[in-house]
Write a protein that holds these residues in place. Structure first.
Motif, PDB file in Angstrom:
ATOM      1  N   HIS A   1       0.734  -1.138  -0.118  1.00 48.14           N
ATOM      2  CA  HIS A   1       0.099  -0.027   0.002  1.00 48.14           C
ATOM      3  C   HIS A   1       0.817   1.253   0.299  1.00 48.14           C
ATOM      4  O   HIS A   1       0.762   1.900  -0.886  1.00 48.14           O
ATOM      5  CB  HIS A   1      -0.913   0.062   1.273  1.00 48.14           C
ATOM      6  CG  HIS A   1      -1.765   1.069   1.519  1.00 48.14           C
ATOM      7  ND1 HIS A   1      -1.136   2.334   2.007  1.00 48.14           N
ATOM      8  CD2 HIS A   1      -2.795   1.466   0.904  1.00 48.14           C
ATOM      9  CE1 HIS A   1      -2.226   3.393   2.022  1.00 48.14           C
ATOM     10  NE2 HIS A   1      -2.814   2.975   1.262  1.00 48.14           N
ATOM     11  N   ASP A   2       1.593   1.307   0.964  1.00 48.40           N
ATOM     12  CA  ASP A   2       2.447   2.782   1.279  1.00 48.40           C
ATOM     13  C   ASP A   2       3.414   3.076   0.274  1.00 48.40           C
ATOM     14  O   ASP A   2       3.728   3.996  -0.225  1.00 48.40           O
ATOM     15  CB  ASP A   2       3.132   2.591   2.673  1.00 48.40           C
ATOM     16  CG  ASP A   2       1.983   2.585   3.690  1.00 48.40           C
ATOM     17  OD1 ASP A   2       1.045   3.259   3.884  1.00 48.40           O
ATOM     18  OD2 ASP A   2       1.719   1.644   4.178  1.00 48.40           O
ATOM     19  N   LEU A   3       4.148   2.066  -0.239  1.00 43.59           N
ATOM     20  CA  LEU A   3       4.921   2.101  -1.092  1.00 43.59           C
ATOM     21  C   LEU A   3       4.508   2.569  -2.619  1.00 43.59           C
ATOM     22  O   LEU A   3       5.239   3.175  -3.558  1.00 43.59           O
ATOM     23  CB  LEU A   3       6.076   1.228  -1.256  1.00 43.59           C
ATOM     24  CG  LEU A   3       7.540   1.141  -0.531  1.00 43.59           C
ATOM     25  CD1 LEU A   3       8.355  -0.072  -0.443  1.00 43.59           C
ATOM     26  CD2 LEU A   3       8.396   2.240  -0.934  1.00 43.59           C
ATOM     27  N   ARG A   4       3.440   2.153  -3.009  1.00 43.16           N
ATOM     28  CA  ARG A   4       3.028   2.515  -4.276  1.00 43.16           C
ATOM     29  C   ARG A   4       2.729   4.083  -4.362  1.00 43.16           C
ATOM     30  O   ARG A   4       2.562   4.379  -5.367  1.00 43.16           O
ATOM     31  CB  ARG A   4       1.488   1.657  -4.293  1.00 43.16           C
ATOM     32  CG  ARG A   4       1.809   0.512  -4.860  1.00 43.16           C
ATOM     33  CD  ARG A   4       0.389  -0.184  -5.106  1.00 43.16           C
ATOM     34  NE  ARG A   4       0.497  -1.590  -5.397  1.00 43.16           N
ATOM     35  CZ  ARG A   4      -0.438  -2.396  -5.621  1.00 43.16           C
ATOM     36  NH1 ARG A   4      -1.580  -1.924  -5.655  1.00 43.16           N
ATOM     37  NH2 ARG A   4      -0.126  -3.780  -5.825  1.00 43.16           N
ATOM     38  N   ALA A   5       2.370   4.695  -3.181  1.00 44.66           N
ATOM     39  CA  ALA A   5       1.792   6.231  -3.313  1.00 44.66           C
ATOM     40  C   ALA A   5       3.015   6.966  -3.895  1.00 44.66           C
ATOM     41  O   ALA A   5       2.806   7.781  -4.950  1.00 44.66           O
ATOM     42  CB  ALA A   5       1.364   6.656  -1.895  1.00 44.66           C
ATOM     43  N   PRO A   6       4.327   7.012  -3.653  1.00 50.98           N
ATOM     44  CA  PRO A   6       5.294   7.737  -4.163  1.00 50.98           C
ATOM     45  C   PRO A   6       5.884   7.066  -5.328  1.00 50.98           C
ATOM     46  O   PRO A   6       6.187   7.922  -6.249  1.00 50.98           O
ATOM     47  CB  PRO A   6       6.465   7.686  -3.022  1.00 50.98           C
ATOM     48  CG  PRO A   6       6.123   6.367  -2.043  1.00 50.98           C
ATOM     49  CD  PRO A   6       4.630   6.252  -2.131  1.00 50.98           C
ATOM     50  N   LEU A   7       5.631   5.929  -5.574  1.00 48.48           N
ATOM     51  CA  LEU A   7       6.057   5.274  -7.001  1.00 48.48           C
ATOM     52  C   LEU A   7       4.949   5.777  -8.043  1.00 48.48           C
ATOM     53  O   LEU A   7       5.384   6.062  -8.976  1.00 48.48           O
ATOM     54  CB  LEU A   7       5.847   3.673  -7.009  1.00 48.48           C
ATOM     55  CG  LEU A   7       6.128   2.809  -7.960  1.00 48.48           C
ATOM     56  CD1 LEU A   7       7.355   3.162  -8.732  1.00 48.48           C
ATOM     57  CD2 LEU A   7       5.562   1.368  -7.822  1.00 48.48           C
ATOM     58  N   ARG A   8       3.759   5.854  -7.716  1.00 48.40           N
ATOM     59  CA  ARG A   8       2.761   6.569  -8.560  1.00 48.40           C
ATOM     60  C   ARG A   8       3.141   7.836  -8.875  1.00 48.40           C
ATOM     61  O   ARG A   8       2.905   8.398 -10.247  1.00 48.40           O
ATOM     62  CB  ARG A   8       1.306   6.460  -7.811  1.00 48.40           C
ATOM     63  CG  ARG A   8       0.165   6.313  -8.846  1.00 48.40           C
ATOM     64  CD  ARG A   8      -1.138   5.935  -8.033  1.00 48.40           C
ATOM     65  NE  ARG A   8      -1.159   6.380  -6.768  1.00 48.40           N
ATOM     66  CZ  ARG A   8      -1.400   5.670  -5.481  1.00 48.40           C
ATOM     67  NH1 ARG A   8      -1.489   4.349  -5.755  1.00 48.40           N
ATOM     68  NH2 ARG A   8      -1.450   6.035  -4.435  1.00 48.40           N
ATOM     69  N   ALA A   9       3.490   8.674  -7.941  1.00 46.32           N
ATOM     70  CA  ALA A   9       3.824  10.119  -8.236  1.00 46.32           C
ATOM     71  C   ALA A   9       5.118  10.048  -9.267  1.00 46.32           C
ATOM     72  O   ALA A   9       5.113  10.898 -10.154  1.00 46.32           O
ATOM     73  CB  ALA A   9       4.204  10.682  -6.827  1.00 46.32           C
ATOM     74  N   VAL A  10       6.281   9.267  -8.941  1.00 45.32           N
ATOM     75  CA  VAL A  10       7.209   9.271  -9.675  1.00 45.32           C
ATOM     76  C   VAL A  10       6.930   9.007 -11.258  1.00 45.32           C
ATOM     77  O   VAL A  10       7.211   9.764 -12.135  1.00 45.32           O
ATOM     78  CB  VAL A  10       8.268   8.395  -9.080  1.00 45.32           C
ATOM     79  CG1 VAL A  10       9.342   8.195 -10.038  1.00 45.32           C
ATOM     80  CG2 VAL A  10       8.690   8.935  -7.864  1.00 45.32           C
ATOM     81  N   LEU A  11       6.190   7.933 -11.331  1.00 47.60           N
ATOM     82  CA  LEU A  11       5.806   7.303 -12.640  1.00 47.60           C
ATOM     83  C   LEU A  11       4.857   8.214 -13.369  1.00 47.60           C
ATOM     84  O   LEU A  11       5.220   8.515 -14.590  1.00 47.60           O
ATOM     85  CB  LEU A  11       5.091   6.046 -12.517  1.00 47.60           C
ATOM     86  CG  LEU A  11       6.043   4.616 -12.154  1.00 47.60           C
ATOM     87  CD1 LEU A  11       4.984   3.657 -12.275  1.00 47.60           C
ATOM     88  CD2 LEU A  11       6.756   4.583 -13.753  1.00 47.60           C
ATOM     89  N   ASN A  12       3.950   8.622 -12.866  1.00 53.66           N
ATOM     90  CA  ASN A  12       2.667   9.555 -13.364  1.00 53.66           C
ATOM     91  C   ASN A  12       3.336  10.891 -13.696  1.00 53.66           C
ATOM     92  O   ASN A  12       2.820  11.520 -14.864  1.00 53.66           O
ATOM     93  CB  ASN A  12       1.588   9.529 -12.824  1.00 53.66           C
ATOM     94  CG  ASN A  12       0.975   7.990 -12.773  1.00 53.66           C
ATOM     95  OD1 ASN A  12       1.360   7.126 -13.766  1.00 53.66           O
ATOM     96  ND2 ASN A  12       0.518   7.473 -11.679  1.00 53.66           N
ATOM     97  N   PHE A  13       3.789  11.460 -12.822  1.00 56.49           N
ATOM     98  CA  PHE A  13       4.317  13.107 -13.119  1.00 56.49           C
ATOM     99  C   PHE A  13       5.455  13.108 -13.937  1.00 56.49           C
ATOM    100  O   PHE A  13       5.403  14.039 -14.749  1.00 56.49           O
ATOM    101  CB  PHE A  13       4.423  13.754 -11.636  1.00 56.49           C
ATOM    102  CG  PHE A  13       3.290  14.027 -11.003  1.00 56.49           C
ATOM    103  CD1 PHE A  13       2.254  14.946 -11.696  1.00 56.49           C
ATOM    104  CD2 PHE A  13       2.758  13.350 -10.003  1.00 56.49           C
ATOM    105  CE1 PHE A  13       0.965  15.085 -10.985  1.00 56.49           C
ATOM    106  CE2 PHE A  13       1.545  13.736  -9.089  1.00 56.49           C
ATOM    107  CZ  PHE A  13       0.614  14.524  -9.739  1.00 56.49           C
ATOM    108  N   SER A  14       6.351  11.929 -14.042  1.00 52.74           N
ATOM    109  CA  SER A  14       7.377  12.027 -14.988  1.00 52.74           C
ATOM    110  C   SER A  14       6.871  12.108 -16.473  1.00 52.74           C
ATOM    111  O   SER A  14       7.115  12.650 -17.515  1.00 52.74           O
ATOM    112  CB  SER A  14       8.239  10.747 -14.982  1.00 52.74           C
ATOM    113  OG  SER A  14       8.707  10.668 -13.677  1.00 52.74           O
TER     114      SER A  14
END
Lengths: 146, 244
Positions: free
Chosen positions: B30-43
């Motif tokens: 759950h928790d590691l996905r949030a920053p991963l989502r930000a990095v992937l999608n905003f890139s």
């Protein structure tokens, strides 16, 4: 027809921005308010001594893991409140844990959606929300009206 | 070293190995996905043609924040994992010395916040020196970080509870609602917004883990007058154990 009002309960600024961006990119006619946790969401719904209640949302998109008051507690609160119990709540969370899914439905969530990691997945979900929740569904008026 | 009395372990909220694994799985998925989502999608969004300079700056900040959060979370996971795999033999460790080391390591933070640390003599326990210094560091760091409007005042000492000696660290900070005591110990649990209290929610989870791997117990108390008291009990060297 007035646009559907949506309350997005999301503590993570990046996730909130992504959801708003996708709604905007798909040119969906919707008014979105944001609350940053369960306490903020309840205050926006009910108002406080200092601030009046915000407009009643037609639909709530709710994250589960929130600081101060988490999504489960918020859900339990509004489903026990006759003024807001009829608002459908779509849980939108990173958790795919069975206990969260079971508990959310027990607390009368209308649906449970796992946040996708990629943008394409989020576009698909927002499109589905638009097709069903913002287009097909008819909402209950607040109790005591109509 | 494991908690040797399962009944007492359950009563004192010591998580079982299965519960720890379940919590870890939940935290990672759950928790590691949030920053991963930000990095992937905003890139990806940064590539969008015609993006305004304001939005581009905002999106770049999300990418950087996400990457930094992931780094801190992975570091927390590694620390927890190392603590679980540490099989160096236990030895008598002076908790006074462990606390000295922690206060040295946090000296600039304590100084900057004008913190006062009041200390009473602490026992010698059976354990490993480095993790026990880490335990104090995490608890002391939390006491300073979650302070109220006044400079932190931290009291460290011992209390006797149910016939056992517990080490106690008490602050007068913002405290934790008793309803959130269990949640507060979980890895990556955040009871406050990042903007108010930055951090990744690993400190108390590490403290809990150090105590658990030493076969001890950790409790949280929320005194009615405010603040937080963390108590922990660790095994004593055979020569200091009180007769049953």
């Amino acid at each position: 027809m007035n646009p559907v009002r949506l309350l997005l309960v999301e503590d993570n600024d990046a996730d909130a921005e992504l959801v708003l961006d996708v709604f905007e990119a798909q040119k969906i006619r919707v008014e979105i308010q944001r609350a940053i946790d369960g306490v903020d969401a309840l205050e926006q719904l009910r108002g406080t001594d200092e601030t009046p209640a915000g407009p009643r949302p037609d639909l709530i998109l709710l994250d589960l893991n929130l600081p101060r008051m988490d999504g489960r507690t918020f859900l339990a609160h509004i489903k026990q409140d006759p003024a807001f119990a009829s608002i459908p709540v779509v849980v939108l969370t990173s958790s795919e844990a069975e206990q969260d899914i079971v508990q959310s439905y027990k607390l009368a969530a209308a649906s449970y959606v796992a946040k996708p990691v990629d943008l394409k997945g989020l576009h698909r979900i927002v499109h589905a929300i638009d097709e069903f929740w913002l287009t097909v569904v008819r909402y209950s008026p607040p109790e005591g009206t109509g | 070293m494991a908690e040797d009395d399962p009944t007492r372990a359950a009563r004192e909220g010591v998580p079982s190995a299965a519960e720890e694994l379940e919590q870890l799985y939940y935290a990672v998925s759950h928790d590691l996905r949030a920053p991963l989502r930000a990095v992937l999608n905003f890139s990806q969004l940064l590539e969008r043609p015609g993006l305004s300079p304001d939005k581009a700056a905002k999106y770049r900040a999300f990418v950087l924040d996400g990457a930094r959060q992931m780094e801190a979370m992975i570091e927390g996971l590694l620390t927890l994992s190392r603590l679980g795999r540490d099989d160096t033999p236990v030895e008598p460790v002076s908790l006074d010395q462990a606390l000295d080391q922690a206060t040295d390591e946090l000296s600039s933070e304590l100084e900057a916040s004008a913190a006062v640390v009041e200390r009473a003599p602490l026992p010698t326990v059976l354990g490993r020196p480095a993790p026990l210094a880490r335990l104090w560091r995490e608890l002391l760091h939390n006491a300073v970080r979650f302070r109220g409007p006044r400079p932190p005042h931290v009291r460290v000492g011992t209390v006797e509870d149910e016939g056992r000696v517990w080490c106690s660290i008490r602050d007068h900070g913002i405290g934790i609602d008793p309803a959130d005591h269990d949640r507060a110990r979980q890895l990556f649990a955040r009871l406050h917004h990042r903007s108010e209290y930055p951090g990744e929610g690993v400190g108390l989870a590490i403290a809990q883990r150090v105590v658990t791997v030493h076969g001890g117990a950790l409790r949280l108390h929320s005194p009615p007058e405010g603040g937080l008291e963390v108590r922990f009990a660790l095994p004593l060297p055979a020569s200091q154990e009180s007769p049953a």
